[in-house]
Design an enzyme around this catalytic site. Structure first.
Site, PDB file in Angstrom:
ATOM      1  N   LYS A 157       0.753  -1.188  -0.027  1.00  0.00           N
ATOM      2  CA  LYS A 157      -0.099  -0.071  -0.028  1.00  0.00           C
ATOM      3  C   LYS A 157       1.052   1.041  -0.043  1.00  0.00           C
ATOM      4  O   LYS A 157       0.317   2.170  -0.804  1.00  0.00           O
ATOM      5  CB  LYS A 157      -0.949   0.026   1.358  1.00  0.00           C
ATOM      6  CG  LYS A 157      -2.175  -0.546   1.075  1.00  0.00           C
ATOM      7  CD  LYS A 157      -2.780  -0.224   2.501  1.00  0.00           C
ATOM      8  CE  LYS A 157      -4.078  -0.873   3.141  1.00  0.00           C
ATOM      9  NZ  LYS A 157      -4.533  -0.341   4.128  1.00  0.00           N
ATOM     10  N   ASP A 203      -8.133   2.285   4.337  1.00  0.00           N
ATOM     11  CA  ASP A 203      -8.615   0.744   4.516  1.00  0.00           C
ATOM     12  C   ASP A 203      -9.409   0.251   3.355  1.00  0.00           C
ATOM     13  O   ASP A 203      -9.919   0.909   2.738  1.00  0.00           O
ATOM     14  CB  ASP A 203      -9.575   0.664   5.845  1.00  0.00           C
ATOM     15  CG  ASP A 203      -9.200  -0.569   6.273  1.00  0.00           C
ATOM     16  OD1 ASP A 203      -8.274  -1.118   7.266  1.00  0.00           O
ATOM     17  OD2 ASP A 203     -10.155  -1.436   6.647  1.00  0.00           O
ATOM     18  N   PHE A 237       0.080  -7.407  -4.114  1.00  0.00           N
ATOM     19  CA  PHE A 237       0.103  -7.885  -2.746  1.00  0.00           C
ATOM     20  C   PHE A 237      -1.429  -8.289  -2.524  1.00  0.00           C
ATOM     21  O   PHE A 237      -2.140  -8.368  -3.278  1.00  0.00           O
ATOM     22  CB  PHE A 237       0.745  -6.819  -1.872  1.00  0.00           C
ATOM     23  CG  PHE A 237      -0.597  -5.675  -1.458  1.00  0.00           C
ATOM     24  CD1 PHE A 237      -1.312  -5.717  -0.529  1.00  0.00           C
ATOM     25  CD2 PHE A 237      -0.288  -4.836  -2.438  1.00  0.00           C
ATOM     26  CE1 PHE A 237      -2.294  -4.828  -0.441  1.00  0.00           C
ATOM     27  CE2 PHE A 237      -1.358  -3.540  -2.145  1.00  0.00           C
ATOM     28  CZ  PHE A 237      -2.310  -3.706  -1.093  1.00  0.00           C
TER      29      PHE A 237
HETATM   30  P1  ITT Z   1      -2.947  -1.081   7.142  1.00  0.00           P
HETATM   31  O1  ITT Z   1      -1.986  -1.464   8.276  1.00  0.00           O
HETATM   32  O2  ITT Z   1      -3.196  -0.247   6.374  1.00  0.00           O
HETATM   33  O3  ITT Z   1      -4.563  -1.529   7.838  1.00  0.00           O
HETATM   34  P2  ITT Z   1      -3.569  -3.857   5.931  1.00  0.00           P
HETATM   35  O4  ITT Z   1      -2.757  -5.063   5.260  1.00  0.00           O
HETATM   36  O5  ITT Z   1      -4.070  -4.487   7.242  1.00  0.00           O
HETATM   37  O6  ITT Z   1      -2.722  -2.564   6.324  1.00  0.00           O
HETATM   38  P3  ITT Z   1      -6.306  -3.309   5.032  1.00  0.00           P
HETATM   39  O7  ITT Z   1      -6.762  -3.940   6.439  1.00  0.00           O
HETATM   40  O8  ITT Z   1      -6.837  -2.046   4.524  1.00  0.00           O
HETATM   41  O9  ITT Z   1      -4.929  -3.448   4.989  1.00  0.00           O
HETATM   42  O10 ITT Z   1      -6.710  -4.390   3.792  1.00  0.00           O
HETATM   43  C1  ITT Z   1      -7.093  -5.682   4.062  1.00  0.00           C
HETATM   44  C2  ITT Z   1      -6.430  -6.825   3.002  1.00  0.00           C
HETATM   45  O11 ITT Z   1      -7.436  -6.615   1.868  1.00  0.00           O
HETATM   46  C3  ITT Z   1      -5.220  -6.532   2.723  1.00  0.00           C
HETATM   47  O12 ITT Z   1      -4.226  -7.138   3.700  1.00  0.00           O
HETATM   48  C4  ITT Z   1      -4.986  -7.279   1.489  1.00  0.00           C
HETATM   49  O13 ITT Z   1      -5.105  -8.861   1.707  1.00  0.00           O
HETATM   50  C5  ITT Z   1      -6.608  -7.230   0.864  1.00  0.00           C
HETATM   51  N1  ITT Z   1      -6.053  -5.896  -0.108  1.00  0.00           N
HETATM   52  C6  ITT Z   1      -6.613  -4.313   0.150  1.00  0.00           C
HETATM   53  N2  ITT Z   1      -6.085  -3.830  -0.771  1.00  0.00           N
HETATM   54  C7  ITT Z   1      -5.553  -4.640  -1.745  1.00  0.00           C
HETATM   55  C8  ITT Z   1      -4.892  -4.479  -3.200  1.00  0.00           C
HETATM   56  O14 ITT Z   1      -4.871  -3.295  -3.686  1.00  0.00           O
HETATM   57  N3  ITT Z   1      -4.656  -5.655  -3.610  1.00  0.00           N
HETATM   58  C9  ITT Z   1      -4.718  -6.754  -3.179  1.00  0.00           C
HETATM   59  N4  ITT Z   1      -5.306  -7.112  -2.040  1.00  0.00           N
HETATM   60  C10 ITT Z   1      -5.822  -6.059  -1.190  1.00  0.00           C
END
Ligand code: ITT
Length: 194
Positions: free
Chosen positions: A18, A71, A145
């Site tokens: 991200k 998020d 990812f």
């Molecule tokens: P934060 O610390 O920013 O919360 P996170 O990995 O926990 O990071 P989120 O809760 O926003 O992020 O995202 C949840 C999951 O959704 C993330 O770990 C990925 O598995 C999936 N995801 C979100 N955006 C994605 C993307 O652009 N491409 C692929 N998977 C994504």
């Protein structure tokens, strides 16, 4: 550009993928990003907006910085919107192939959604973005990812993980949410390539 919105941005995320994507979006707009890594507790809530509100309540940006949080999740209508806000947990536990097994025999439509939020001074802004697509039969590609290897954006044969990263970024839910923030701040969104 709104003169009160700082150009220095602290992005609070634990996710390196991200961070790279958002930096690639904001740099050409003249913003410099600091990775505020692992500084927040991941709040549990039923909507992306509530998670973002809760994260914005925790951030402590440095003087002269704008705080940014985001998020996101993958929403599968045939599974009642699951994994949605539980996407990170489901990715850790079931993985991409586990999610594919869950959807076997059901409609494969899926949507990535993101909500981005910024805070500077007493001002808070939230904007949402989404991208429609479907779930591939199995994971393909090494880029991106999370669920990128199983997400086929509408009208595309390649998964997000098979697209060049700048193309994934340009077409993503995340860039749409961030562009919404930029518009609200009065900055121009990055030019779209044909
Ligand atoms: P934060 O610390 O920013 O919360 P996170 O990995 O926990 O990071 P989120 O809760 O926003 O992020 O995202 C949840 C999951 O959704 C993330 O770990 C990925 O598995 C999936 N995801 C979100 N955006 C994605 C993307 O652009 N491409 C692929 N998977 C994504």
């Amino acid at each position: 550009m709104n003169p009160v919105a700082p150009r220095r941005v602290a992005f609070y995320t634990s996710n390196a993928g991200k961070f790279e994507e958002v930096r690639a979006l904001l740099r050409p707009q003249g913003f410099s990003l600091r990775w505020a890594r692992g500084e927040l507790l991941e709040p549990q809530a039923e909507t992306l907006e509530r998670v973002v509100e809760a994260k914005l309540g925790q951030v402590r940006p440095r003087v002269g910085e704008m705080a940014l949080v985001e998020d996101a999740g993958l929403f599968v209508p045939a599974l009642g919107g699951f994994p949605g806000v539980y996407s990170a947990y489901v990715h850790r536990t079931l993985g991409t192939e586990g999610l594919i097994r869950l959807v076997a025999g059901r409609p494969r439509r899926a949507e990535f959604r993101a909500v981005a939020g910024v805070r500077f001074g007493s001002r808070r802004l939230l904007r949402a973005g989404s991208v429609e697509g479907s779930l591939a039969r199995g994971p393909r590609g090494d880029g991106g990812f999370g669920f990128d290897p199983i997400f086929l954006p509408l009208g595309e044969r390649r998964t997000f993980a098979e697209l060049p990263l700048e193309e994934k970024i340009r077409r993503s839910h995340r860039s749409r949410a961030i562009e919404g923030i930029l518009r609200a701040l009065g900055a121009e969104p990055p030019p779209k390539k044909a």
